[in-house]
Design a protein around this motif. Structure first.
Motif, PDB file in Angstrom:
ATOM      1  N   VAL A  93       0.837  -1.196   0.000  1.00 44.41           N
ATOM      2  CA  VAL A  93       0.000   0.000   0.000  1.00 44.41           C
ATOM      3  C   VAL A  93       0.877   1.253   0.000  1.00 44.41           C
ATOM      4  N   TYR A  94       1.920   1.199   0.820  1.00 40.90           N
ATOM      5  CA  TYR A  94       2.833   2.345   0.903  1.00 40.90           C
ATOM      6  C   TYR A  94       3.436   2.636  -0.466  1.00 40.90           C
ATOM      7  N   ASP A  95       3.952   1.591  -1.125  1.00 46.53           N
ATOM      8  CA  ASP A  95       4.605   1.788  -2.416  1.00 46.53           C
ATOM      9  C   ASP A  95       3.620   2.221  -3.495  1.00 46.53           C
ATOM     10  N   ASN A  96       2.393   1.704  -3.404  1.00 44.48           N
ATOM     11  CA  ASN A  96       1.370   2.138  -4.339  1.00 44.48           C
ATOM     12  C   ASN A  96       1.187   3.644  -4.278  1.00 44.48           C
ATOM     13  N   MET A  97       1.158   4.171  -3.050  1.00 45.06           N
ATOM     14  CA  MET A  97       0.928   5.600  -2.903  1.00 45.06           C
ATOM     15  C   MET A  97       2.185   6.391  -3.248  1.00 45.06           C
ATOM     16  N   ALA A  98       3.361   5.792  -2.996  1.00 45.65           N
ATOM     17  CA  ALA A  98       4.606   6.530  -3.199  1.00 45.65           C
ATOM     18  C   ALA A  98       5.080   6.504  -4.647  1.00 45.65           C
TER      19      ALA A  98
END
Lengths: 358, 281
Positions: A93-98
Motif C-alpha cells: 500500500v505504501y509503495d502504491n501511494m509513493a
C-alpha cells in the motif's frame, strides 16, 4: 488549484463514431462537478480526455490557464481514481501511494511525510505494509484515493469509483469522498451513472446523453427545473411521470379531459396543441378534489418501508404515486390526485425541451 | 460426489501404480547401474540393490571420462549448462520484449508481426537446419557457445505465453502508471516484469529442459570434443563397435545428465505451476 475549462471538445473514434459531440463546460476552481448519464453517453470518454488517456479529436481542454491537449497525463497535474482501483498488485500500500512521487523524483523524506499524512486522513495507516489483495473493496478504494491525494494535484478525476462496492459501503464512501473533497478543496470531476450519487456529491451537476450536455446546474436546479424530458426522467427516483396532454390556454393544460393549472408555462402556446405534462411521483397528493385534480386507476402497490409506490394509469399512461406508508389503504383501487400548479413540468413533444417561462 | 466402491478404487490405484513403475523403473535401473563396475553389469545379473562402486564411477566420469570419449563429463555438463542457461535466458528476454511490443505498442503491421512470430512455431530447428547451419558456419560460430545458443533463442511459444499473460493485465494499470509518470520502459520494469515473474519461471523451466536436451543442433555444429554437450557425450559412450561399452560410465553420465533438469523442476515447481494456471491478478 485550478478550474477546468472545456471548449467544444469532440471525440471521434475510428469509423466516424462521434462519442462526444462538442462539449463546452466551465468547472470552477475547488468545485465538485459530477458528470452523469446512461452508459454510452460519452461521460467516461470526456473524463479520459481530460486525464489524457484519450486523444482529443477537436476543441480545447484547459486546466487552470494551460491548454493540455498535447500534454502527457503525467504532466497535466491530475490524479485519477479508477473503477477497479488499478492498484499495483505487487506493491505494498505504501509503495502504491509513493510510486507516482518516486517517478517525479520527490525527496524520500517528503514522500514519507506525504504518504503518512494521506494514510492518516484516510485511516489506512495500519495497512501500509500490506498488498492490495489482502484488503477489502472499501480499503482498496481508500488506497486508490490515497494515491491520488499524495500527489497534491490540481484536479481529481473519479471514474465511477464506487460501482464495485456493495450498497452499504457505497453510501459510506460517498460521504467520505464528499468530506475529503471539502477538506482538501481540490477541483474534482466525478463520473457516475448513479443519479443518487450524482445528486448527493455534486456542486455542479452535468447531465449528459448521446455525447452532449443536456443540462448543467446545481443538483436542486436540475431536480426542480429540468430543461429537457430526458433530464426530468433521468434525475429522480422513481422517475418523473410523463402524461400526454393538450394546451387549453394560458396557465392551463388538459390531461385526458381533466384540466389542471400550471404556474411555469410558456406564453403564447397555441390552444389545442399537444404537450407533455411531467409530474414527479412525490409531488402529487392523494385525495382532495381541488381546481387541479387527476383521477388514477391503481394496478399494484410497491412497499419501500417508509413509503409506498402506487403504480397505475392516468389518462391511459403509466403513472406512479409515492405516498407515506399508512396514508392510503393498500387496497385502494382508484384515487383522486391533487396537483400543485407549481409542480407541473411541461415539455415540447417534438424537441423534448421544457416549455417553461422564459 | 461421494462414492464408495472399493474395487473400482483399487483398480484405479493399481493402474496408477503400474504407470509409475513403468516410468520409474528404467530410471531406477540407471541409478543402480551407476553403482557397479562394468563386469557386473555386462554379465547380465546385475542386482537391483546399490553396489559399492558409486564413488569410483562418479569421480571417474566427472573428472576423467570414459575409455573412448576421454572427455571429463564435468566439462560436458558445464557446456550443457552454458547452452541451456543461454537458451532459457535468451528466449525469455526476447519473447518478453517482443510480447511487450506486440501488446502495448501500436505500430504499422503489428498484427502481421504477431502472425509471423506465430508461424515460426511451425518451423522447428530440424526444418530449417541447413540454412541455419550455413549462416552459423559463415559467421564463424562453429564450436562456440554463441553458435550453440543464438539460433535456438527465438521463441514463438514464449512470445505467445507472455502475450496471453499481458492481455489479462487490466488496461487501467497501464493508465494508472501513465498518470503516475511512468513511461513505457518504467511500466515494463516496475509493473509488468514483477507481475510476470511466475510466467518467467514457468518458461524458464520449460526452456531450460528444452535447451539441456538439445541433440541434433550441438551434434552438427560442435566438432571439438571440448565443446561437446552431455547429451552427445552419452551417445558417444555407447556407440563403440570394437570394444565393450562401459555401461557403468554411460549410466553414471545418464544419471548426471538427468540431475540439473530434475533440480530445476524441483526448485521451481511451485512457481512453475502458478505461472501456468494463475488467473488472479
Amino acid at each position: 488549484m485550478a478550474g477546468v475549462t472545456l471548449d467544444t471538445v469532440r471525440k471521434i473514434y475510428a469509423g466516424n463514431v462521434e462519442a462526444v459531440k462538442g462539449v463546452s463546460l466551465g468547472i470552477e476552481d475547488g468545485s465538485f462537478c459530477v458528470l452523469v448519464g446512461p452508459s454510452g453517453c460519452g461521460k467516461s470518454t470526456l473524463l479520459r480526455m481530460i486525464a489524457g488517456l484519450e486523444t482529443i479529436s477537436g476543441g480545447e481542454v484547459k486546466i487552470g490557464d494551460r491548454v493540455v491537449n498535447q500534454m502527457e497525463p503525467a504532466d497535466r497535474d491530475i490524479a485519477m481514481v479508477f473503477q477497479n482501483y488499478a492498484l499495483y498488485p505487487h506493491m505494498s500500500v505504501y509503495d502504491n501511494m509513493a510510486y507516482g512521487l518516486k517517478n517525479r523524483k520527490t525527496p524520500k523524506d517528503e514522500i514519507d511525510r506525504r504518504v503518512k499524512e494521506a494514510a492518516r486522513i484516510l485511516a489506512i495507516e495500519s495497512f501500509l505494509a500490506r498488498k492490495p489483495r489482502q484488503l477489502s473493496g472499501g480499503q482498496r478504494q481508500r488506497v486508490a484515493m490515497g494515491r491520488a491525494i499524495v500527489r497534491k494535484p490540481q484536479v481529481f478525476l473519479f471514474d465511477e469509483p464506487l460501482s464495485n462496492l456493495d450498497a452499504k459501503l457505497r453510501v459510506q464512501m460517498r460521504v467520505e469522498i464528499k468530506r475529503l473533497q471539502r477538506a482538501l478543496g481540490v477541483t474534482s470531476i466525478y463520473v457516475t451513472h448513479d443519479q443518487v450519487e450524482a445528486m448527493t456529491l455534486s456542486d455542479k451537476l452535468v447531465v449528459m446523453s448521446g455525447g452532449q450536455i443536456e443540462q448543467v446546474g446545481s443538483p436542486a436546479e436540475v431536480y426542480r427545473r429540468p430543461e429537457t424530458r430526458f433530464v426530468a426522467t433521468f434525475i429522480g427516483s422513481p422517475p418523473m411521470n410523463i402524461l400526454p396532454g393538450t394546451v387549453e390556454g394560458p396557465g392551463r393544460v388538459s390531461v385526458g379531459g381533466q384540466s389542471i393549472a400550471v404556474t411555469d408555462m410558456r406564453e403564447g402556446l397555441t390552444p389545442g396543441s399537444a404537450i407533455e405534462v411531467g409530474l414527479r411521483p412525490e409531488d402529487v397528493q392523494a385525495g382532495g378534489a381541488g381546481a387541479s385534480s387527476l383521477s388514477m386507476d391503481i394496478d399494484f402497490v410497491e412497499e419501500l418501508g417508509a413509503t409506498q409506490l402506487f403504480h397505475g394509469k392516468v389518462a391511459g399512461a403509466e403513472f406512479i404515486v409515492q405516498a407515506s406508508t399508512g396514508q392510503l389503504p393498500a387496497d385502494t383501487r382508484n384515487l383522486t390526485l391533487a396537483v400543485d400548479p407549481g409542480n407541473v413540468h411541461l415539455f415540447d413533444p417534438q424537441t423534448t425541451k421544457r416549455l417553461g417561462r422564459v | 460426489m461421494v462414492e464408495n466402491r472399493p474395487f473400482a478404487q483399487f483398480m484405479a490405484y493399481l493402474t496408477l501404480a503400474l504407470g509409475v513403475v513403468i516410468v520409474a523403473f528404467p530410471v531406477y535401473l540407471a541409478i543402480m547401474a551407476s553403482t557397479f563396475d562394468t563386469a557386473t553389469i555386462i554379465n547380465g545379473n546385475m542386482p537391483l540393490v546399490p553396489g559399492d562402486q558409486a564413488a569410483e564411477n562418479y569421480s571417474r566420469t566427472l573428472f576423467y571420462g570414459g575409455m573412448h570419449a576421454r572427455q571429463p563429463v564435468g566439462m560436458m555438463m558445464l557446456n550443457s549448462m552454458v547452452m541451456a542457461m543461454g537458451i532459457a535466458v535468451g528466449k525469455i528476454l526476447i519473447s518478453i520484449l517482443s510480447a511487450f511490443a506486440v501488446v502495448y505498442f501500436k505500430f504499422p503491421f503489428r498484427k502481421t508481426a504477431f502472425w509471423i512470430i506465430f508461424i515460426t512455431l511451425m518451423l522447428p530447428v530440424e526444418v530449417r537446419i541447413y540454412p541455419t547451419y550455413k549462416i552459423v558456419a559463415d559467421l564463424g560460430l562453429l564450436d562456440t557457445y554463441t553458435g550453440l545458443i543464438l539460433p535456438l533463442i527465438a521463441s514463438a511459444t514464449g512470445t505467445l505465453l507472455f502475450r496471453q499473460f499481458f492481455m489479462t493485465i487490466p488496461d487501467e494499470l497501464l493508465e494508472a502508471s501513465k498518470i503516475d509518470g511512468a513511461g513505457a520502459f518504467r511500466f515494463f520494469k516496475d509493473t509488468l516484469l514483477p507481475l510476470s515473474l511466475t510466467t518467467v519461471a514457468a518458461l524458464f523451466v520449460i526452456q531450460f529442459i528444452y535447451g539441456w536436451n538439445q541433440y541434433l543442433w550441438p551434434l552438427l555444429i560442435t566438432t571439438k570434443s571440448s565443446m561437446q554437450t552431455i547429451v552427445i557425450g552419452i551417445k558417444m559412450m555407447i556407440t563403440t563397435t570394437d570394444a565393450l561399452t562401459e555401461w557403468n560410465v554411460a549410466m553414471t553420465t545418464a544419471v548426471l545428465a538427468m540431475l540439473p533438469p530434475v533440480l530445476v523442476v524441483i526448485f521451481m515447481q511451485r512457481l512453475f505451476v502458478k505461472g501456468l494456471v494463475e488467473t488472479e491478478k
